[in-house]
Enzyme design. Structure first.
Site, PDB file in Angstrom:
ATOM      1  N   THR A 171       0.867  -1.182   0.000  1.00  0.00           N
ATOM      2  CA  THR A 171       0.000   0.000   0.000  1.00  0.00           C
ATOM      3  C   THR A 171       0.907   1.238   0.000  1.00  0.00           C
ATOM      4  OG1 THR A 171      -0.154  -0.208   2.383  1.00  0.00           O
ATOM      5  CG2 THR A 171      -2.022  -1.031   1.113  1.00  0.00           C
ATOM      6  N   VAL A 183       0.941   4.532   1.262  1.00  0.00           N
ATOM      7  CA  VAL A 183       1.357   5.315   2.433  1.00  0.00           C
ATOM      8  C   VAL A 183       2.280   4.470   3.324  1.00  0.00           C
ATOM      9  CG1 VAL A 183       0.552   6.539   4.487  1.00  0.00           C
ATOM     10  CG2 VAL A 183      -0.737   6.729   2.357  1.00  0.00           C
ATOM     11  N   CYS A 184       1.911   3.201   3.516  1.00  0.00           N
ATOM     12  CA  CYS A 184       2.737   2.304   4.342  1.00  0.00           C
ATOM     13  C   CYS A 184       4.132   2.161   3.765  1.00  0.00           C
ATOM     14  CB  CYS A 184       2.099   0.926   4.432  1.00  0.00           C
ATOM     15  SG  CYS A 184       0.493   0.927   5.207  1.00  0.00           S
ATOM     16  N   THR A 185       4.220   2.137   2.453  1.00  0.00           N
ATOM     17  CA  THR A 185       5.529   2.006   1.810  1.00  0.00           C
ATOM     18  C   THR A 185       6.413   3.193   2.177  1.00  0.00           C
ATOM     19  OG1 THR A 185       4.571   0.716   0.022  1.00  0.00           O
ATOM     20  CG2 THR A 185       6.668   1.817  -0.456  1.00  0.00           C
ATOM     21  N   LEU A 208       7.365   2.944   6.033  1.00  0.00           N
ATOM     22  CA  LEU A 208       8.405   1.967   6.395  1.00  0.00           C
ATOM     23  C   LEU A 208       9.769   2.400   5.879  1.00  0.00           C
ATOM     24  CD1 LEU A 208       6.372  -1.297   6.169  1.00  0.00           C
ATOM     25  CD2 LEU A 208       7.588  -0.454   8.154  1.00  0.00           C
TER      26      LEU A 208
END
Ligand code: BEZ
Length: 212
Positions: free
Chosen positions: A43, A45-47, A50
């Protein structure tokens, strides 16, 4: 699942991660920990989160804070996703991501808010002290990426206030003046805080950051 509140013991768990199986308490050892959840692998935003977290790892390590992320996909999926994160965010993800396919840890930490999404976790953050108590809980919706500068800032505040009888004012950052704990009378404060105490009001006393 019981509600977790500040001051409660952080629930312990053993789980598969992108770096193999681990036990949460063993992983944290005697240090601080930050556990943060991501709605799902692959996804956008998560990328970015992290990748940013990986770049902040040294700053957290300086503060004796170990990072651990969680996403409700499996370890094989995490491994593929980490390749994408490293490539697109120009970094190396260098901390474990819990492979919480059965949502066991997500449920333990109340990271699924059904009225937001039945299946995915929200963006939860738990900061855990060396005594394994929960010192901070934050909850962001899936649509808002977190601010890792703020997470470092709050760690600085938590660590300062854990060891000194002070509190930190709005927007405080390491090195700026702090508030004398309301429980300490001003005459006592002047003996404790040798850098000086300014009494603006009887309830509002400032002193230089004792660690700066
Ligand atoms: C994201 O990480 O980009 C995301 C995940 C779930 C919903 C919306 C955004």
């Amino acid at each position: 699942m019981a509600t977790i509140r500040l001051g409660d013991a952080a629930p312990d768990f053993t789980a598969e991660t992108s770096m193999g199986a681990l036990n949460f308490y063993d992983y944290l050892g005697d240090g601080w920990g930050i556990l943060f959840s991501h709605p799902a692998d692959f996804t956008p935003v998560c990328t970015t989160e992290l990748g940013t977290a990986a770049k902040f790892k040294d700053e957290f390590a300086k503060r004796n804070v170990k990072m651990i992320a969680l996403s409700v996909d499996g370890a094989a999926s995490h491994a593929e996703w980490i390749k994408d994160i490293n490539e697109t965010q120009h970094t190396t993800v260098n901390f474990p991501i819990i492979a919480d396919e059965d949502k066991r840890v997500a449920n333990l930490y109340d990271m699924i808010h059904p009225n937001a999404d039945n299946n995915l976790t929200v963006r939860s953050v738990y900061i855990v002290a060396p005594d394994k108590t929960v010192k901070l809980i934050l909850t962001y919706p899936a649509s808002t990426g977190r601010n890792f500068y703020e997470l470092l800032r709050v760690v600085d505040s938590l660590q300062l206030t854990a060891y000194h009888k002070v509190a930190t004012p709005a927007n405080w950052e390491h090195g700026q003046d702090v508030v004398v704990s309301p429980a300490i009378p001003t005459n006592e404060a002047k003996e404790i805080f040798t850098k000086g105490v300014e009494e603006i009001k009887p309830y509002l006393r400032m002193t230089p950051d004792p660690t700066a």
